[in-house]
Design a protein around this motif. Structure first.
Motif, PDB file in Angstrom:
ATOM      1  N   GLY A 243       1.122  -0.979   0.147  1.00  0.00           N
ATOM      2  CA  GLY A 243       0.433  -0.092  -0.373  1.00  0.00           C
ATOM      3  C   GLY A 243       0.656   1.166  -0.087  1.00  0.00           C
ATOM      4  O   GLY A 243       2.056   0.890   0.471  1.00  0.00           O
ATOM      5  N   LEU A 249      -3.486   0.266  -3.146  1.00  0.00           N
ATOM      6  CA  LEU A 249      -3.047  -0.934  -3.139  1.00  0.00           C
ATOM      7  C   LEU A 249      -2.350  -1.787  -4.231  1.00  0.00           C
ATOM      8  O   LEU A 249      -3.611  -2.123  -4.946  1.00  0.00           O
ATOM      9  CB  LEU A 249      -4.129  -1.973  -2.536  1.00  0.00           C
ATOM     10  N   LEU A 273      -2.290   5.748   2.277  1.00  0.00           N
ATOM     11  CA  LEU A 273      -2.753   4.191   2.399  1.00  0.00           C
ATOM     12  C   LEU A 273      -1.784   4.032   4.140  1.00  0.00           C
ATOM     13  O   LEU A 273      -1.149   4.159   3.752  1.00  0.00           O
ATOM     14  CB  LEU A 273      -2.865   2.855   2.082  1.00  0.00           C
ATOM     15  N   LEU A 276      -1.873  -2.367   6.906  1.00  0.00           N
ATOM     16  CA  LEU A 276      -2.843  -3.577   5.575  1.00  0.00           C
ATOM     17  C   LEU A 276      -2.919  -4.619   6.455  1.00  0.00           C
ATOM     18  O   LEU A 276      -1.384  -5.125   7.473  1.00  0.00           O
ATOM     19  CB  LEU A 276      -2.222  -3.852   4.168  1.00  0.00           C
ATOM     20  N   THR A 287      -7.498  -2.705   4.439  1.00  0.00           N
ATOM     21  CA  THR A 287      -5.913  -1.748   4.111  1.00  0.00           C
ATOM     22  C   THR A 287      -6.701  -0.912   4.497  1.00  0.00           C
ATOM     23  O   THR A 287      -7.975  -0.093   4.440  1.00  0.00           O
ATOM     24  CB  THR A 287      -6.322  -1.692   2.295  1.00  0.00           C
TER      25      THR A 287
END
Length: 355
Positions: A243, A249, A273, A276, A287
């Motif tokens: 991420g 992602l 992000l 995750l 995520t």
């Protein structure tokens, strides 16, 4: 003058002065805050509820007395305090095979001249405070640590563009230097579940994979448009997920470095992000992002399965339960949320007084 206390089937019950054993004078500051139902359901209360839809808890720095259950202000339940660090601690890793073995990393973000100030990483043992091994291979702060799954090796990443490999006695094995004309920091580091292969993400929009036994670079994963903030192998070792600060992602083939899927779009995360986690069956990734959003993605199809709404600020950590369809997320909104994934709803919300 008598006052009614309670009313039961036998009529009113009264207390008079002869019934008083001791009198305690309370100031307003000694009284607990009044919490109405609306505040309690919004998480402002300090007690737990078994009658509402979720259970709510509050926590602070006080500890509980084991004998009488009373709060002891400033209590300390630690079994050992390790004090060799001379700067802030940024990362902690525990051995998966030895419950007493711990690694810690930190330090100062700027280069320093003295060896005392340069103590940035250690391996130490719980209940063996006199035993320690210094990880003296970084010129700047140690930002991430991870033990191999067999517990034989330790990887450390730093703000000095390097990754170092150590044995569990603190002996240096290999050093990987990121070749770049500018400063590059390592954000996270992890191991392949089946061998001595290291994966790490950088502020240079890349993730890199090395063979920790021979010190050779195996692959570089290119394609992100921002810092690679999080990543991991799937538990079956067949896929890499990363991420990024670019809000995507990416699902990779670890052998060919091919991006199998790139998950993005308005229905996905709108901001970078932050962390995750991957399910134990290697089928879905959870995520989380800077704006408090959390999404479940099918790794095989690259499609978003559902969203989890509950955080109002940055989510900083996430993990799946090992054997139940649950997950946990923690954020700067002072919430720890336990999720029922099939229902995409919270099972429990725990509140902290500080983030």
């Amino acid at each position: 003058m008598k006052s009614p206390l309670i009313e039961d089937n036998e009529g009113d019950v009264y207390l008079d002065e002869s019934d008083i054993i001791n009198e305690v004078i309370l100031d307003d500051e000694d009284l607990p805050d009044v919490v109405d139902d609306e505040d309690f359901l919004n998480g402002s209360g300090s007690s737990s509820s078994s009658g509402s839809e979720y259970d709510y808890y509050s926590s602070d720095n006080d500890s509980m007395d084991a004998d009488d259950g009373m709060l002891v202000e400033g209590g300390d339940d630690s079994v050992q305090v390790f004090t060799n660090h001379t700067g802030e601690i940024y990362t902690v890793a525990c051995s998966p095979t030895d419950a007493t073995l711990v690694a810690t990393g930190g330090g100062h973000k700027k280069r320093v001249a003295t060896r005392r100030e340069g103590k940035r990483g250690f391996i130490w043992r719980i209940s063996h405070g006199d035993w320690t091994a210094e990880l003296a291979g970084h010129e700047e702060a140690v930002s991430c640590l991870s033990f191999s799954h067999d517990g034989q090796l330790l990887a450390s990443g730093g703000l000095d563009s390097t990754v170092n490999i150590w044995d569990i006695n603190g002996n240096h094995k290999h050093k990987f230097v990121y070749d770049s004309p500018h400063r590059v920091e390592f954000e996270w580091i992890t191991w392949h579940p089946g061998g001595h292969v290291v994966l790490a993400g950088t502020t240079d929009c890349t993730a890199l994979m090395w063979n920790a036994d021979n010190g050779k670079l195996m692959n570089t994963f290119l394609g992100h448009g921002g810092t690679v903030t999080c990543g991991d192998f799937t538990p079956d070792g067949k896929i890499v997920c990363t991420g990024s600060g670019d809000g995507t992602l990416r699902v990779w083939n670890p052998i060919t470095c091919e991006a199998i899927h790139v998950v993005r779009g308005h229905s996905y995360h709108a901001m970078e992000l932050t962390c995750l986690a991957i399910s134990s069956d290697s089928t879905v990734a959870l995520t989380c992002a800077y704006d408090g959003s959390a999404n479940i993605v099918n790794i095989k199809t690259g499609k978003m399965v559902s969203s989890l709404s509950g955080h109002s600020d940055i989510i900083t950590c996430v993990e799946f339960a090992p054997s139940m369809p649950w997950a946990a997320t923690g954020g700067r909104d002072m919430k720890l949320i336990i999720w029922d994934l099939p229902q995409s709803s919270p099972r429990c919300i725990c509140y902290h007084k500080v983030s």
